[in-house]
Structures are given as structure tokens and as C-alpha cells.
Design a protein around this motif. Structure first.
Motif, PDB file in Angstrom:
ATOM      1  N   CYS A  65       0.192   3.057   3.812  1.00 29.48           N
ATOM      2  CA  CYS A  65       0.652   2.490   5.089  1.00 29.48           C
ATOM      3  C   CYS A  65       1.704   1.408   4.887  1.00 29.48           C
ATOM      4  O   CYS A  65       2.218   0.845   5.852  1.00 29.48           O
ATOM      5  CB  CYS A  65      -0.521   1.951   5.895  1.00 29.48           C
ATOM      6  N   CYS A  87      -6.250  -1.268  -0.026  1.00 33.87           N
ATOM      7  CA  CYS A  87      -5.511  -1.724   1.148  1.00 33.87           C
ATOM      8  C   CYS A  87      -6.493  -2.231   2.198  1.00 33.87           C
ATOM      9  O   CYS A  87      -7.431  -1.538   2.575  1.00 33.87           O
ATOM     10  CB  CYS A  87      -4.668  -0.583   1.724  1.00 33.87           C
ATOM     11  N   TYR A 122      -6.777   2.558   1.810  1.00 36.18           N
ATOM     12  CA  TYR A 122      -6.285   3.427   0.728  1.00 36.18           C
ATOM     13  C   TYR A 122      -6.518   2.770  -0.623  1.00 36.18           C
ATOM     14  O   TYR A 122      -6.349   1.570  -0.797  1.00 36.18           O
ATOM     15  CB  TYR A 122      -4.789   3.710   0.931  1.00 36.18           C
ATOM     16  N   CYS A 144       0.845  -1.185   0.000  1.00 35.68           N
ATOM     17  CA  CYS A 144       0.000   0.000   0.000  1.00 35.68           C
ATOM     18  C   CYS A 144       0.886   1.242   0.000  1.00 35.68           C
ATOM     19  O   CYS A 144       1.851   1.325   0.752  1.00 35.68           O
ATOM     20  CB  CYS A 144      -0.886  -0.025   1.236  1.00 35.68           C
ATOM     21  N   CYS A 152      -5.630  -0.026   5.705  1.00 41.38           N
ATOM     22  CA  CYS A 152      -6.011   1.380   5.914  1.00 41.38           C
ATOM     23  C   CYS A 152      -7.084   1.860   4.934  1.00 41.38           C
ATOM     24  O   CYS A 152      -7.552   2.989   5.038  1.00 41.38           O
ATOM     25  CB  CYS A 152      -4.786   2.287   5.835  1.00 41.38           C
TER      26      CYS A 152
HETATM   27 ZN    ZN Z   1      -2.663   0.882   3.638  1.00 41.78          ZN
END
Ligand code: ZN
Length: 308
Positions: A225, A239, A244, A222, A242
Motif C-alpha cells: 500500500c 505494515c 502486509y 510497504c 494494511c
Molecule cells: Zn501496507
């Protein structure tokens, strides 16, 4: 000369930092390597912090960041170089934390461990720069300054006769410099450009850890993170840690860039990229993504891809 703002060289991560960053995620760095990596990361963050603060200076100073020069077979690095028509200002930026003290020209942490005196480093760089300019036939006053950007740092017994800027003095220092009316002229711009053109891209003293392809974790992580716990959902990398989301084109460009950075001698080909990315399972999809974003060299089994 109409040059209102001049930033001649932007700062970016060094090869050394990038390599450690990648390896830290894909392999087990030794404790020593890990500490070294963290110190590189911290130093870089400190420099970025200073760049943000010193933004107003670009109105009347020529700014060169991260300049690596060579003189007399010695490579030296300058964090920030400011040039006006009056002088050259050489800045060394430190993101130190905790308490240190200075005694008899030696530098210690509070636990009495002697560390490298940053002044000696700065003096050495200044002398090398001075001699390099002399060789170019340029006489120009050089001033130096050691800058501490982290408010969590304290230096006991700081010598008064040394040019140091501590965090509470930073704003005043920048304001003072930004009032500089001695604007640079054509010849200073030429000097700055000459110095940038002499920049050494790769330091000969790189401390690079050993690594092999088969030792590294494969897959794509990712961008936010850095977790490898990601999934592909209709052309978007999502992700699971998180949340994303990144478009697949960006993911592919990023993954290939990392691969070629780590393994410049390896070819970027469909099979290799299937193994590298792990998350893209279909050969046809991988080939299509590579064809769309890179230049294909050769055909069939031996075809590979290079940057457009
Ligand atoms: Zn992430």
C-alpha cells in the motif's frame, strides 16, 4: 526453426515512471508533475492491459514491447511491434478515458481543449521506422494501429479511414491476428533481434523533476500500500496500515535498489543505509544485512556495497 512462442522484449516500467513513482511517495511533486506522473502510470497500466489481452498472439507473432529506436538523431518509441513473415504491425496503445472528438484532423476533448493527435504521433513513428529499415536494407510492409484499451473512452466523429481499434473491437482484433498463418522465419527473427539490439535505454527527452537527497522523506514503505507506517518484527517488515508482511532480505534489496536508482553517485554504506531505511536501528544488523546481500568493497570506515 523451433520457436513456438516468442516474446523478445518484456515490458517494464520506464526510468521516467519509476522516478516519478518514487518521488511521488518521498517528496511533494508540483501539481503539474503529479499530473504528468499519473498520465505515465495510466499509460503503463493500459499497455499492461493490452499485453494481457494479446497473450495468444505470441504463438505466431514475434512480439517486441516498448521499443525505443533512434533514426536520424530522432528517438521514437513503439508500444508494441508485431512481426510475422508478411508484415510488421506497429501498435500504439492508449488508455484514454472520457469523451473526445475529431474535427478536421484535429483532436479535442469534449470541453474543446485541443490535445495532441495520436495519429500524427503514429504516422511520425511509422515514417521513422520505415526509413530506419530502409537504411538497414530491409523492405517490409508496415501496418499501424491505434488501440484504445479503456472501455470508458468514447471518440465522436472517429474517422473511418484510420486504423483504430476501440475496446468493443479488441477481442475480435486479437482473434483475427492470432489466426495469422504467415509464421515468421529465421530472417524475421534476425530482424527482430536486430531491432531489440538497437533499443535506446534512456530517452533523451526525459522530463525528470529536480530532487535532492535532503528533500526526500527517508524510511522504507510497504510494498503493497506504499505507506511508510511500518514496523520491523523479528526480520519481517509489517505494515501497520494494511498488514502486509515482507521478509527483511526482500526489504533490504528493495530499499537499496531504490536508493541507487535515485542516487547512482552515492555509495551504499552502513551509515547511509541506517539513515535511508530509518527502521533498522542497529549498525551491526545493517552491516550484516548488507554483507549478506551485497558484495563488500574495502574494509572498515570506507567500506561500501555493490550488487552481487
Ligand atoms: Zn501496507
Amino acid at each position: 526453426m523451433e520457436c513456438e512462442k516468442l516474446l523478445l522484449k518484456i515490458r517494464k516500467e520506464s526510468v521516467e515512471l519509476m522516478l516519478h513513482r518514487y518521488l511521488n511517495l518521498r517528496s511533494n511533486l508540483s501539481e503539474k508533475e503529479q499530473n504528468y506522473y499519473l498520465s505515465l502510470e495510466k499509460g503503463y497500466q493500459g499497455e499492461l492491459m493490452f499485453d494481457a489481452l494479446s497473450e495468444p498472439l505470441s504463438a505466431n507473432w514475434l512480439i517486441i514491447n516498448d521499443l525505443m529506436l533512434e533514426f536520424n538523431h530522432t528517438v521514437f518509441q513503439i508500444d508494441t511491434l508485431l512481426i510475422s513473415s508478411e508484415k510488421i504491425f506497429m501498435l500504439e496503445i492508449k488508455n484514454y478515458e472520457g469523451d473526445d472528438f475529431v474535427e478536421a484532423d484535429k483532436w479535442y476533448t469534449l470541453s474543446k481543449t485541443e490535445i495532441r493527435n495520436p495519429f500524427h504521433q503514429l504516422e511520425r513513428c511509422e515514417s521513422l521506422l520505415r526509413r530506419l529499415l530502409q537504411e538497414l536494407g530491409i523492405t517490409f510492409p508496415i501496418e499501424t494501429c491505434l488501440i484504445f484499451v479503456n472501455p470508458e473512452f468514447y471518440l465522436y466523429q472517429a474517422p473511418l479511414n484510420h486504423p483504430i481499434i476501440f475496446p468493443p473491437q479488441l477481442n475480435r482484433f486479437i482473434t483475427h491476428l492470432s489466426k495469422n498463418k504467415a509464421r515468421f522465419k529465421d530472417k524475421h527473427l534476425k530482424l527482430a533481434e536486430q531491432l531489440v539490439s538497437m533499443h535506446v535505454e534512456k530517452s533523451p527527452y526525459l522530463r525528470l523533476p529536480d530532487y535532492r537527497y535532503d528533500q526526500l522523506e527517508k524510511g522504507i514503505n510497504c510494498v503493497s500500500c506504499h505507506s511508510f507506517n511500518v514496523e520491523l518484527k523479528s526480520n519481517v517488515l509489517v505494515c501497520k496500515e494494511c498488514g502486509y508482511r515482507e521478509g527483511i532480505t526482500s526489504t533490504v534489496l528493495r530499499g537499496v535498489e531504490e536508493f541507487t536508482f535515485l542516487f547512482p553517485d552515492r555509495r551504499v554504506a552502513t551509515n547511509e543505509m541506517l539513515e535511508w531505511f530509518k527502521i533498522i536501528e542497529s549498525r551491526n544488523t545493517m552491516r550484516r544485512l548488507l554483507q549478506q546481500n551485497f558484495k563488500q568493497i574495502g574494509h572498515g570506515k570506507y567500506s561500501h556495497y555493490v550488487k552481487l
